[in-house]
Design a protein around this motif. Structure first.
Motif, PDB file in Angstrom:
ATOM      1  N   ARG A  53       0.611  -2.891 -11.082  1.00  0.00           N
ATOM      2  CA  ARG A  53       0.468  -3.696  -9.223  1.00  0.00           C
ATOM      3  C   ARG A  53       1.671  -4.481  -9.787  1.00  0.00           C
ATOM      4  NH1 ARG A  53      -1.582  -2.053  -4.931  1.00  0.00           N
ATOM      5  NH2 ARG A  53      -3.644  -1.396  -4.998  1.00  0.00           N
ATOM      6  N   THR A  54       0.991  -5.551 -11.463  1.00  0.00           N
ATOM      7  CA  THR A  54       2.522  -6.521 -11.525  1.00  0.00           C
ATOM      8  C   THR A  54       3.913  -6.254 -12.476  1.00  0.00           C
ATOM      9  OG1 THR A  54       1.301  -6.383 -13.976  1.00  0.00           O
ATOM     10  CG2 THR A  54       0.597  -7.765 -12.546  1.00  0.00           C
ATOM     11  N   ASP A  55       4.213  -4.297 -12.252  1.00  0.00           N
ATOM     12  CA  ASP A  55       5.117  -3.863 -12.924  1.00  0.00           C
ATOM     13  C   ASP A  55       6.950  -4.679 -12.189  1.00  0.00           C
ATOM     14  OD1 ASP A  55       6.256  -1.712 -14.420  1.00  0.00           O
ATOM     15  OD2 ASP A  55       7.406  -1.017 -12.507  1.00  0.00           O
ATOM     16  N   LEU A  56       7.696  -4.773 -12.657  1.00  0.00           N
ATOM     17  CA  LEU A  56       8.258  -5.193 -11.834  1.00  0.00           C
ATOM     18  C   LEU A  56       8.993  -3.982 -11.040  1.00  0.00           C
ATOM     19  CD1 LEU A  56      10.200  -7.384 -14.394  1.00  0.00           C
ATOM     20  CD2 LEU A  56       8.927  -8.425 -13.259  1.00  0.00           C
ATOM     21  N   GLY A  57       9.490  -2.930 -11.839  1.00  0.00           N
ATOM     22  CA  GLY A  57       9.328  -2.063 -10.697  1.00  0.00           C
ATOM     23  C   GLY A  57       8.871  -1.737  -9.769  1.00  0.00           C
ATOM     24  N   TYR A  58       7.956  -1.916  -9.435  1.00  0.00           N
ATOM     25  CA  TYR A  58       6.665  -1.657  -8.432  1.00  0.00           C
ATOM     26  C   TYR A  58       7.157  -3.127  -7.826  1.00  0.00           C
ATOM     27  CZ  TYR A  58       2.665  -2.661  -5.205  1.00  0.00           C
ATOM     28  OH  TYR A  58       1.853  -2.981  -4.272  1.00  0.00           O
ATOM     29  N   ARG A  59       8.232  -3.672  -7.964  1.00  0.00           N
ATOM     30  CA  ARG A  59       7.789  -5.285  -7.278  1.00  0.00           C
ATOM     31  C   ARG A  59       8.770  -4.940  -6.122  1.00  0.00           C
ATOM     32  NH1 ARG A  59       3.331  -6.689  -5.670  1.00  0.00           N
ATOM     33  NH2 ARG A  59       3.943  -8.134  -4.674  1.00  0.00           N
ATOM     34  N   ALA A  60       9.929  -4.727  -7.561  1.00  0.00           N
ATOM     35  CA  ALA A  60      11.176  -4.130  -6.687  1.00  0.00           C
ATOM     36  C   ALA A  60      10.958  -3.124  -5.071  1.00  0.00           C
ATOM     37  CB  ALA A  60      12.107  -4.120  -7.288  1.00  0.00           C
ATOM     38  N   ALA A  61      10.476  -2.850  -5.743  1.00  0.00           N
ATOM     39  CA  ALA A  61      10.726  -1.515  -4.761  1.00  0.00           C
ATOM     40  C   ALA A  61       9.744  -1.197  -2.739  1.00  0.00           C
ATOM     41  CB  ALA A  61       9.061   0.153  -5.706  1.00  0.00           C
ATOM     42  N   VAL A  62       8.382  -2.549  -3.321  1.00  0.00           N
ATOM     43  CA  VAL A  62       7.649  -2.943  -2.244  1.00  0.00           C
ATOM     44  C   VAL A  62       8.966  -3.950  -1.550  1.00  0.00           C
ATOM     45  CG1 VAL A  62       6.080  -5.011  -1.474  1.00  0.00           C
ATOM     46  CG2 VAL A  62       5.775  -2.828  -2.865  1.00  0.00           C
ATOM     47  N   GLU A  63       9.651  -5.476  -2.209  1.00  0.00           N
ATOM     48  CA  GLU A  63      10.716  -6.095  -1.496  1.00  0.00           C
ATOM     49  C   GLU A  63      11.411  -4.895  -0.958  1.00  0.00           C
ATOM     50  OE1 GLU A  63      10.590  -8.786  -0.711  1.00  0.00           O
ATOM     51  OE2 GLU A  63       7.999  -8.913  -2.061  1.00  0.00           O
ATOM     52  N   GLU A  64      12.335  -4.322  -1.223  1.00  0.00           N
ATOM     53  CA  GLU A  64      13.160  -2.733  -0.945  1.00  0.00           C
ATOM     54  C   GLU A  64      12.716  -2.297  -0.195  1.00  0.00           C
ATOM     55  OE1 GLU A  64      16.372   0.182  -2.084  1.00  0.00           O
ATOM     56  OE2 GLU A  64      15.219  -0.090  -2.823  1.00  0.00           O
ATOM     57  N   LEU A  65      11.385  -2.137   0.260  1.00  0.00           N
ATOM     58  CA  LEU A  65      10.888  -2.091   1.191  1.00  0.00           C
ATOM     59  C   LEU A  65      10.516  -2.674   2.754  1.00  0.00           C
ATOM     60  CD1 LEU A  65       9.392   0.874   3.142  1.00  0.00           C
ATOM     61  CD2 LEU A  65       7.653   0.540   1.558  1.00  0.00           C
ATOM     62  N   ALA A  66      10.549  -3.782   2.217  1.00  0.00           N
ATOM     63  CA  ALA A  66       9.561  -4.428   2.948  1.00  0.00           C
ATOM     64  C   ALA A  66      11.506  -4.993   4.274  1.00  0.00           C
ATOM     65  CB  ALA A  66       9.121  -6.225   2.688  1.00  0.00           C
ATOM     66  N   ASP A  67      12.269  -5.120   3.082  1.00  0.00           N
ATOM     67  CA  ASP A  67      13.312  -6.167   3.309  1.00  0.00           C
ATOM     68  C   ASP A  67      14.083  -4.457   4.470  1.00  0.00           C
ATOM     69  OD1 ASP A  67      16.741  -6.689   3.666  1.00  0.00           O
ATOM     70  OD2 ASP A  67      16.997  -5.279   3.513  1.00  0.00           O
ATOM     71  N   GLN A  68      13.961  -2.838   3.850  1.00  0.00           N
ATOM     72  CA  GLN A  68      14.446  -1.680   5.356  1.00  0.00           C
ATOM     73  C   GLN A  68      13.520  -1.497   5.969  1.00  0.00           C
ATOM     74  OE1 GLN A  68      16.900  -0.028   4.962  1.00  0.00           O
ATOM     75  NE2 GLN A  68      17.659  -0.114   2.444  1.00  0.00           N
ATOM     76  N   LEU A  69      12.343  -1.828   6.095  1.00  0.00           N
ATOM     77  CA  LEU A  69      11.177  -2.283   7.193  1.00  0.00           C
ATOM     78  C   LEU A  69      11.562  -3.439   8.248  1.00  0.00           C
ATOM     79  CD1 LEU A  69       7.947  -1.047   8.559  1.00  0.00           C
ATOM     80  CD2 LEU A  69       7.203  -2.838   7.682  1.00  0.00           C
ATOM     81  N   GLU A 127       0.834  -1.075  -0.292  1.00  0.00           N
ATOM     82  CA  GLU A 127       0.041   0.291   0.101  1.00  0.00           C
ATOM     83  C   GLU A 127       0.286   1.104   0.404  1.00  0.00           C
ATOM     84  OE1 GLU A 127      -3.675   0.764   2.134  1.00  0.00           O
ATOM     85  OE2 GLU A 127      -2.130   1.125   3.445  1.00  0.00           O
ATOM     86  N   ALA A 128       1.957   1.083   1.187  1.00  0.00           N
ATOM     87  CA  ALA A 128       2.567   2.203   1.061  1.00  0.00           C
ATOM     88  C   ALA A 128       3.299   2.534  -0.259  1.00  0.00           C
ATOM     89  CB  ALA A 128       4.050   2.229   1.472  1.00  0.00           C
ATOM     90  N   VAL A 129       3.984   1.365  -1.274  1.00  0.00           N
ATOM     91  CA  VAL A 129       4.688   1.808  -2.224  1.00  0.00           C
ATOM     92  C   VAL A 129       3.468   2.349  -3.776  1.00  0.00           C
ATOM     93  CG1 VAL A 129       5.946   0.967  -4.339  1.00  0.00           C
ATOM     94  CG2 VAL A 129       6.829   0.496  -1.887  1.00  0.00           C
ATOM     95  N   TYR A 130       3.011   1.798  -3.444  1.00  0.00           N
ATOM     96  CA  TYR A 130       1.550   1.999  -4.695  1.00  0.00           C
ATOM     97  C   TYR A 130       0.970   3.461  -4.315  1.00  0.00           C
ATOM     98  CZ  TYR A 130      -2.784   1.097  -7.584  1.00  0.00           C
ATOM     99  OH  TYR A 130      -2.886   1.719  -8.773  1.00  0.00           O
ATOM    100  N   LEU A 131       0.466   3.709  -3.380  1.00  0.00           N
ATOM    101  CA  LEU A 131       0.160   4.839  -2.667  1.00  0.00           C
ATOM    102  C   LEU A 131       0.524   6.327  -2.779  1.00  0.00           C
ATOM    103  CD1 LEU A 131      -2.256   6.605  -1.609  1.00  0.00           C
ATOM    104  CD2 LEU A 131      -0.976   6.891   0.468  1.00  0.00           C
ATOM    105  N   ALA A 132       1.743   6.270  -2.349  1.00  0.00           N
ATOM    106  CA  ALA A 132       3.168   7.499  -1.952  1.00  0.00           C
ATOM    107  C   ALA A 132       4.281   7.654  -3.207  1.00  0.00           C
ATOM    108  CB  ALA A 132       3.818   7.256  -1.014  1.00  0.00           C
TER     109      ALA A 132
END
Length: 264
Positions: free
Chosen positions: A231-247, A196-201
């Protein structure tokens, strides 16, 4: 609150908040540009809701400055619950902040009707809050926050209790409401959901679990509103995984220092 000038819609500068019986939160430094959407994530207790209350002027820091753009600006706040008054209809709920600001009742009701139509509730003006679904109630709360045309919109996990389909629809609605306004409001959105964070902001801020400080800031790829199927974009998925790792990193306690050997 100090005046930030045109560079920021709102900012926190060297802000520390002290509570009895726990370590202080901060110092926090964060700036939000006019028209920018920023998501804030972090562990429970990291200070996400405190950050919103500081920006809204509902809490005073123990140290540091809360800064607002030129003139102070208008602020809208959407809480985790819809917080609608059960004894009046939806239109009266949305009109309330306008009436409190001195807008004549007839004009306030007219603007409330337009605001409800914008969030898809134009046919529910006379409904009582108990007659609304959770998603409808949150739409009404969003309309109430937007009806004053705020310069800064603060949202504290407003979609957390909703099903995933309704949450996605409301995020799309928020994007279109934001992009359709001139000037666009700055938005600070607190969430536990990394997708939600990556998609929204346009930018995501991670708060450190132990201190409440900004641990890292990550840009979200692409432009807003999001195109269909993003939501299926590779850049979006990579950003989600990076954010999850940083969190996850922000929630990992530091290792205990090695015990010194006893000298005999």
């Amino acid at each position: 609150m100090a005046d930030a000038g045109p560079a920021f819609a709102a900012a926190l500068r060297d802000v520390v908040v002290r509570y009895p019986g726990r370590a202080p939160l901060g110092p926090v430094d964060l700036g939000v540009a006019p028209g920018e959407i920023v998501a804030v994530v972090g562990a429970s207790g990291a200070g996400k809701s405190t950050l919103l209350r500081l920006l809204a002027g509902l809490e005073v820091p123990s140290r540091g400055a809360v800064i607002r753009g030129a003139g102070g600006g208008r602020t809208g706040f959407v809480f985790q619950a819809a917080t609608l008054m059960p004894w009046v209809d939806v239109r009266a709920n949305v009109a309330l902040p306008l009436e409190l600001a001195g807008v004549p009742r007839a004009e306030a009701l007219q603007r409330a009707s337009a605001g409800l139509a914008a969030v898809g509730l134009g046919d529910r003006l006379s409904a009582r809050p108990r007659q609304l679904s959770g998603g409808m109630a949150m739409r009404a709360s969003l309309a109430r926050a937007l009806v004053t045309e705020p310069d800064l919109l603060l949202l504290d996990e407003p979609f957390a209790a909703l099903d995933s389909v309704t949450r996605r629809r409301l995020i799309e609605d928020l994007h279109h409401l934001w992009s359709g306004r001139a000037p666009r409001p700055a938005v600070v959105f607190v969430t536990h959901d990394v997708e939600e964070a990556v998609y929204l902001a346009q930018r995501v801020v991670v708060l450190d679990a132990a201190t409440g400080r900004v641990a890292v800031e990550l840009p979200s790829p692409g432009s807003l509103p999001r195109p269909a199927g993003w939501r299926t974009d590779l850049g979006y998925r990579a950003a989600v995984e990076e954010l999850a790792d940083q969190l996850a990193r922000s929630m990992t306690p530091p290792p205990f220092p090695a015990a010194e050997e006893e000298v005999s």
